[in-house]
Design a protein around this motif. Structure first.
Motif, short mmCIF file in Angstrom:
data_model
loop_
_atom_site.label_atom_id
_atom_site.label_comp_id
_atom_site.label_asym_id
_atom_site.label_seq_id
_atom_site.Cartn_x
_atom_site.Cartn_y
_atom_site.Cartn_z
N UNK A 93 26.74 -18.73 -3.21
CA UNK A 93 27.46 -19.69 -2.36
C UNK A 93 28.38 -20.54 -3.22
N UNK A 94 29.64 -20.62 -2.82
CA UNK A 94 30.64 -21.39 -3.53
C UNK A 94 30.86 -22.71 -2.79
N UNK A 95 30.38 -23.84 -3.35
CA UNK A 95 30.46 -25.13 -2.67
C UNK A 95 31.90 -25.55 -2.38
N UNK A 96 32.11 -26.06 -1.19
CA UNK A 96 33.41 -26.60 -0.79
C UNK A 96 33.34 -28.11 -0.58
N UNK A 97 32.16 -28.60 -0.14
CA UNK A 97 32.03 -30.01 0.22
C UNK A 97 30.55 -30.32 0.38
#
Length: 226
Positions: free
Chosen positions: A83-87
């Motif tokens: 999972x690539x964090x965005x916010x």
């Protein structure tokens, strides 16, 4: 130090550059995962709530929120998720784009009709939604209420109130066996540690309940999860 080297060093040190979250995922609902105790909200999509019902192509009610969670759990299986964090949302969950292998899970959920594009926050998956709608896949095969509208109608506190469970995960005297009613109406109980236990939610308003022992569940007419 050369300017480009200095800039690169600042980028690496910036707290805004969050590291990917990698590991085996458990599914909380159709748009929420947990990896190594980190709660992750799938970016740009909105799935029906756990207790939400929709109508299928024959106008029969079914638990579309539960179906979405099960579809996501089955699709991920035992694969590693990145999972690539965005916010970070107001509830402390990491908002992220998640992949199993190289597959965008957020897009898959919308494309298969298990979630809709969450236009309020992003338009990344609008085309995937249009495809699902045109092909009448998942919830688009029948009729459904927008998940955000369902939350407003059923929960105090507004559209963004998304509690972890419909009812507390333990029943009387700390009983921990979850009695769940499937989308097809089957009464199934889940033991702690079983595959679907973590994401299964008990909704007493739908006739579901907790049990203290497997024998108690069987006596009440429920069967063990396969």
């Amino acid at each position: 130090m050369r300017p480009w080297i200095f800039s690169f060093a600042l980028l690496l040190a910036s707290p805004a550059v969050a590291n990917p979250i990698v590991g085996r995922a458990s599914v909380t609902d159709g748009d929420t995962l947990v990896i190594r105790e980190t709660r992750i909200r799938l970016h740009g999509i909105d799935a029906p709530e756990s207790a939400q019902t929709c109508k299928d192509a024959t106008s029969k009610d079914y638990r579309c929120g539960q179906a979405a969670a099960l579809a996501l759990a089955d699709h991920i299986g035992k694969r590693m998720v990145t999972c690539e964090p965005r916010d970070t949302d107001r509830y402390g969950r990491v908002v992220a784009l998640c992949r199993a292998d190289a597959e965008d899970l957020n897009a898959w959920m919308v494309r298969e009709g298990h979630a809709i594009a969450y236009r309020r926050y992003a338009e990344d998956y609008v085309n995937a939604e249009l495809t699902a709608k045109a092909l009448r896949t998942g919830i688009w095969a029948g009729t459904f209420q927008d998940p955000s509208e369902w939350r407003r109608a059923h929960r105090a506190g507004g559209e963004d109130t998304r509690p972890e469970t419909v009812t507390p995960p333990t029943g009387k005297s700390g009983c921990t066996i979850k009695g769940n009613i499937s989308a097809g109406g089957q009464r199934i109980y889940h033991l702690p540690g079983s595959r679907d236990y973590d994401w299964t939610r008990v909704n007493d308003r739908a006739g579901e309940r907790m049990f203290c022992t497997g024998d108690e569940a069987k006596a009440a007419g429920w069967r063990a999860a396969r």
